[in-house]
Design a protein around this motif. Structure first.
Motif, PDB file in Angstrom:
ATOM      1  N   THR A  30      16.743 -40.211  19.206  1.00  0.00           N
ATOM      2  CA  THR A  30      16.234 -41.575  19.333  1.00  0.00           C
ATOM      3  C   THR A  30      16.838 -42.385  18.197  1.00  0.00           C
ATOM      4  O   THR A  30      16.518 -42.171  17.022  1.00  0.00           O
ATOM      5  CB  THR A  30      14.703 -41.606  19.267  1.00  0.00           C
ATOM      6  N   LEU A  31      17.766 -43.258  18.560  1.00  0.00           N
ATOM      7  CA  LEU A  31      18.521 -43.997  17.555  1.00  0.00           C
ATOM      8  C   LEU A  31      17.641 -45.018  16.848  1.00  0.00           C
ATOM      9  O   LEU A  31      16.779 -45.656  17.464  1.00  0.00           O
ATOM     10  CB  LEU A  31      19.716 -44.698  18.207  1.00  0.00           C
ATOM     11  N   GLU A  32      17.897 -45.166  15.555  1.00  0.00           N
ATOM     12  CA  GLU A  32      17.184 -46.149  14.744  1.00  0.00           C
ATOM     13  C   GLU A  32      18.186 -46.897  13.886  1.00  0.00           C
ATOM     14  O   GLU A  32      19.219 -46.346  13.475  1.00  0.00           O
ATOM     15  CB  GLU A  32      16.158 -45.461  13.842  1.00  0.00           C
ATOM     16  N   ALA A  33      17.888 -48.144  13.605  1.00  0.00           N
ATOM     17  CA  ALA A  33      18.742 -48.931  12.719  1.00  0.00           C
ATOM     18  C   ALA A  33      18.821 -48.249  11.360  1.00  0.00           C
ATOM     19  O   ALA A  33      17.806 -47.820  10.808  1.00  0.00           O
ATOM     20  CB  ALA A  33      18.192 -50.346  12.575  1.00  0.00           C
ATOM     21  N   VAL A  76      20.711 -52.805  13.192  1.00  0.00           N
ATOM     22  CA  VAL A  76      20.353 -52.749  14.613  1.00  0.00           C
ATOM     23  C   VAL A  76      20.967 -51.514  15.269  1.00  0.00           C
ATOM     24  O   VAL A  76      21.932 -50.935  14.768  1.00  0.00           O
ATOM     25  CB  VAL A  76      20.842 -54.003  15.379  1.00  0.00           C
ATOM     26  N   VAL A  77      20.377 -51.143  16.409  1.00  0.00           N
ATOM     27  CA  VAL A  77      21.006 -50.187  17.326  1.00  0.00           C
ATOM     28  C   VAL A  77      21.781 -51.007  18.347  1.00  0.00           C
ATOM     29  O   VAL A  77      21.223 -51.920  18.970  1.00  0.00           O
ATOM     30  CB  VAL A  77      19.959 -49.308  18.031  1.00  0.00           C
ATOM     31  N   SER A  78      23.053 -50.716  18.517  1.00  0.00           N
ATOM     32  CA  SER A  78      23.911 -51.546  19.368  1.00  0.00           C
ATOM     33  C   SER A  78      24.222 -50.868  20.695  1.00  0.00           C
ATOM     34  O   SER A  78      24.364 -49.641  20.773  1.00  0.00           O
ATOM     35  CB  SER A  78      25.222 -51.856  18.649  1.00  0.00           C
ATOM     36  N   THR A  79      24.324 -51.701  21.731  1.00  0.00           N
ATOM     37  CA  THR A  79      24.737 -51.253  23.056  1.00  0.00           C
ATOM     38  C   THR A  79      26.152 -51.748  23.312  1.00  0.00           C
ATOM     39  O   THR A  79      26.470 -52.907  23.037  1.00  0.00           O
ATOM     40  CB  THR A  79      23.797 -51.801  24.142  1.00  0.00           C
ATOM     41  N   SER A 110      17.742 -47.471  29.911  1.00  0.00           N
ATOM     42  CA  SER A 110      18.573 -48.269  29.008  1.00  0.00           C
ATOM     43  C   SER A 110      17.744 -49.209  28.142  1.00  0.00           C
ATOM     44  O   SER A 110      18.254 -49.779  27.171  1.00  0.00           O
ATOM     45  CB  SER A 110      19.593 -49.075  29.816  1.00  0.00           C
ATOM     46  N   THR A 111      16.472 -49.367  28.475  1.00  0.00           N
ATOM     47  CA  THR A 111      15.591 -50.218  27.664  1.00  0.00           C
ATOM     48  C   THR A 111      15.094 -49.494  26.416  1.00  0.00           C
ATOM     49  O   THR A 111      14.460 -50.101  25.553  1.00  0.00           O
ATOM     50  CB  THR A 111      14.386 -50.672  28.503  1.00  0.00           C
ATOM     51  N   THR A 112      15.372 -48.177  26.328  1.00  0.00           N
ATOM     52  CA  THR A 112      14.980 -47.401  25.153  1.00  0.00           C
ATOM     53  C   THR A 112      16.213 -47.131  24.293  1.00  0.00           C
ATOM     54  O   THR A 112      17.342 -47.451  24.678  1.00  0.00           O
ATOM     55  CB  THR A 112      14.355 -46.058  25.561  1.00  0.00           C
ATOM     56  N   ASN A 113      16.008 -46.511  23.150  1.00  0.00           N
ATOM     57  CA  ASN A 113      17.120 -46.134  22.274  1.00  0.00           C
ATOM     58  C   ASN A 113      17.303 -44.620  22.193  1.00  0.00           C
ATOM     59  O   ASN A 113      17.966 -44.115  21.286  1.00  0.00           O
ATOM     60  CB  ASN A 113      16.908 -46.707  20.866  1.00  0.00           C
ATOM     61  N   THR A 114      16.713 -43.896  23.149  1.00  0.00           N
ATOM     62  CA  THR A 114      16.906 -42.451  23.196  1.00  0.00           C
ATOM     63  C   THR A 114      18.150 -42.154  24.028  1.00  0.00           C
ATOM     64  O   THR A 114      18.282 -42.638  25.159  1.00  0.00           O
ATOM     65  CB  THR A 114      15.687 -41.749  23.809  1.00  0.00           C
ATOM     66  N   TYR A 157      25.253 -46.069  30.090  1.00  0.00           N
ATOM     67  CA  TYR A 157      25.194 -47.026  28.989  1.00  0.00           C
ATOM     68  C   TYR A 157      25.467 -46.276  27.684  1.00  0.00           C
ATOM     69  O   TYR A 157      25.040 -45.125  27.517  1.00  0.00           O
ATOM     70  CB  TYR A 157      23.810 -47.681  28.918  1.00  0.00           C
ATOM     71  N   TYR A 158      26.145 -46.941  26.753  1.00  0.00           N
ATOM     72  CA  TYR A 158      26.529 -46.312  25.489  1.00  0.00           C
ATOM     73  C   TYR A 158      25.862 -47.046  24.332  1.00  0.00           C
ATOM     74  O   TYR A 158      25.894 -48.285  24.269  1.00  0.00           O
ATOM     75  CB  TYR A 158      28.051 -46.336  25.322  1.00  0.00           C
ATOM     76  N   LYS A 159      25.275 -46.281  23.417  1.00  0.00           N
ATOM     77  CA  LYS A 159      24.594 -46.880  22.273  1.00  0.00           C
ATOM     78  C   LYS A 159      25.011 -46.169  20.990  1.00  0.00           C
ATOM     79  O   LYS A 159      25.353 -44.980  21.007  1.00  0.00           O
ATOM     80  CB  LYS A 159      23.075 -46.811  22.451  1.00  0.00           C
TER      81      LYS A 159
END
Length: 367
Positions: free
Chosen positions: A278-281, A223-226, A311-315, A341-343
Motif C-alpha cells: 500500500t503506497l504512501e507518500a 504524493v503517490v502518483s498515477t 484504481s481508487t486505492t493505493n494498494t 494502472y501504474y502507481k
C-alpha cells in the motif's frame, strides 16, 4: 527541507505469443498411412537403388495393421539403397492448421552390423517450392545389432505445424537411406508403419493493446502518483486466455531503474520487492492495479489476487523479473477488456534523475 523531484518514464513492451489449438477432430491427410494389405497410394522412387528395394511387407508390422513399408539394401558388402515412397496430399493445408505426425519404425542388420548412419526420414515439399524436400522428422542414428530387429518405436502426435507455413498443396514422403555392413552377405533393412498425418483447423488469439508508453511525469515525496496512460488490452479468443506480465527492472530486481550514475532502483512493489504494497507518500514503492470491464461477451477475466485492486486505492501488486499471470479466462471471449494502472511513490533517499522501466505482456492460449 528541499523537496525531491523525479521524472519517471514507463515503457511497455507488448509481446503477443499467439498459440494455436485444435478445436475440431483431426483428419487423416495421408492415403493408406498404415500400409494395410499393400502400399496403394504411394509411389516408390530411388535415388540409389542397386539391388535394393522399397516394397510392402506383410510379415513384419506394428500393432494390428497387417503390413508395413519396407526398405532393404542388396545382399552385399556396403550395399547402398536410397529412396522413398511419396504421395501428394489430396487436401489443401492452411498455414494456421495444426499438423501432427505419428509413426513407428524399426531397423535390422543381417549378418554384419549396418554401416553409415542408416537414416529414416519424413519430408515434405511446400506449395511454393514443390521440388524442394524439407525434413520434418528423422530417426536416431543408431545401428541395429546383427539379425535382431529393433523394437518398434516412434513419435506420437508430434506437432510439425511450423513446417506447414503456407496455404496450399503439399507432398509427403518416407525416406530410406540405408547401407549394409562389412560382409559379402550383409544386408540392411528398415520399416515404417502405423503412420499418420493428422490435420485440424487452428483457432487464433487476438490481443490489442491501447498504448505502448506511459509516464509518471515528475514525482515528489508528498504524493503517490498515477502514470499518465493506463493500458487496456482488448481480447478475442476461441479458447482460454492467459495474460502474463514481466518486468525488466535493473535486470536483477523489478522496479523503476535509474541506469545513469548514480544508479538507483525504486523497488516493486516496495523497497523490499514485496508481492504487494500500500503506497504512501514519502515511502518507496511501485506497482500495478488491474481490473476487467463488463464489455464484450464470453468467459469473464479473473484478475490475479496480486493485482486485483481498485484504481481508487493505493494498494498495488508488484512486478517480477520472470513471468507472472496477471489475468486469465476459463473459456472463449469476444472483446473482453483488462485495464492496468501504474502507481509509484518515492522517499527522500531515492536519487534525483530519470528513471524508466520496460514491462512485457504476453498473451497466449495456454498457461
Amino acid at each position: 527541507m528541499q523537496k525531491s523531484t523525479f521524472r519517471l518514464f514507463l515503457i511497455l513492451l507488448v509481446v503477443l505469443t499467439i498459440a494455436f489449438v485444435a478445436k475440431a477432430n483431426p483428419a487423416e491427410y495421408l492415403n493408406n498411412p498404415t500400409f494395410t494389405g499393400d502400399i496403394t497410394g504411394w509411389t516408390v522412387v530411388y535415388d540409389v537403388q542397386g539391388a535394393g528395394s522399397i516394397a510392402y511387407d506383410g510379415t513384419y508390422y506394428h500393432g494390428g495393421t497387417a503390413g508395413s513399408l519396407k526398405g532393404v539394401t542388396g545382399v552385399a558388402k556396403g550395399s547402398v539403397m536410397q529412396g522413398y515412397a511419396w504421395q501428394s496430399i489430396g487436401t489443401e493445408i492452411n498455414l494456421d492448421d495444426v499438423v501432427k505426425l505419428s509413426l513407428q519404425w524399426s531397423k535390422r542388420s543381417v549378418v554384419s552390423t549396418a554401416s553409415g548412419i542408416n537414416i529414416l526420414k519424413a519430408e515434405i515439399t511446400r506449395p511454393s517450392l514443390p521440388d524442394d524436400w524439407v525434413e520434418i522428422w528423422r530417426c536416431d542414428e543408431s545401428l541395429p545389432l546383427v539379425d535382431g530387429a529393433t523394437a518398434w518405436t516412434g513419435p506420437s502426435e508430434l506437432d510439425v505445424s511450423d513446417f506447414f507455413d503456407e496455404t496450399g498443396s503439399y507432398k509427403f514422403r518416407w525416406y530410406f537411406d540405408l547401407k549394409s555392413g562389412n560382409n559379402n552377405s550383409a544386408q540392411a533393412i528398415a520399416w515404417f508403419d502405423t503412420t499418420s498425418l493428422d490435420v485440424s483447423a487452428g483457432v487464433s488469439l487476438t490481443c490489442d493493446f491501447s498504448t505502448t508508453t506511459a509516464s509518471f511525469g515528475e514525482l515528489t515525496t508528498s504524493v503517490v502518483s498515477t502514470a499518465y496512460g493506463s493500458t487496456t488490452i482488448n481480447v478475442i479468443s476461441a479458447d482460454t486466455v492467459f495474460i502474463k506480465v514481466q518486468d525488466d527492472g535493473d535486470g536483477v530486481d523489478p522496479g523503476l531503474w535509474k541506469s545513469s550514475a548514480t544508479t538507483d532502483l525504486i523497488g516493486s512493489a516496495n523497497e523490499a520487492s514485496g508481492n504487494t504494497a500500500t503506497l504512501e507518500a514519502g515511502t518507496e514503492g511501485y506497482g500495478m492495479q488491474a481490473t476487467s470491464t463488463n464489455e464484450g461477451s464470453g468467459a469473464e477475466f479473473t484478475i490475479a489476487v496480486r493485482y486485483d485492486y481498485a484504481s481508487t486505492t493505493n494498494t498495488v501488486g508488484g512486478f517480477e523479473i520472470t513471468d507472472v499471470t496477471m489475468a486469465s479466462t476459463t473459456g472463449a471471449v469476444t472483446n473482453r477488456r483488462v485495464i492496468m494502472y501504474y502507481k509509484a511513490a518515492i522517499n527522500a533517499s531515492n536519487v534525483m534523475g530519470s528513471y524508466s522501466d520496460t514491462i512485457t505482456y504476453t498473451c497466449s492460449m495456454s498457461e
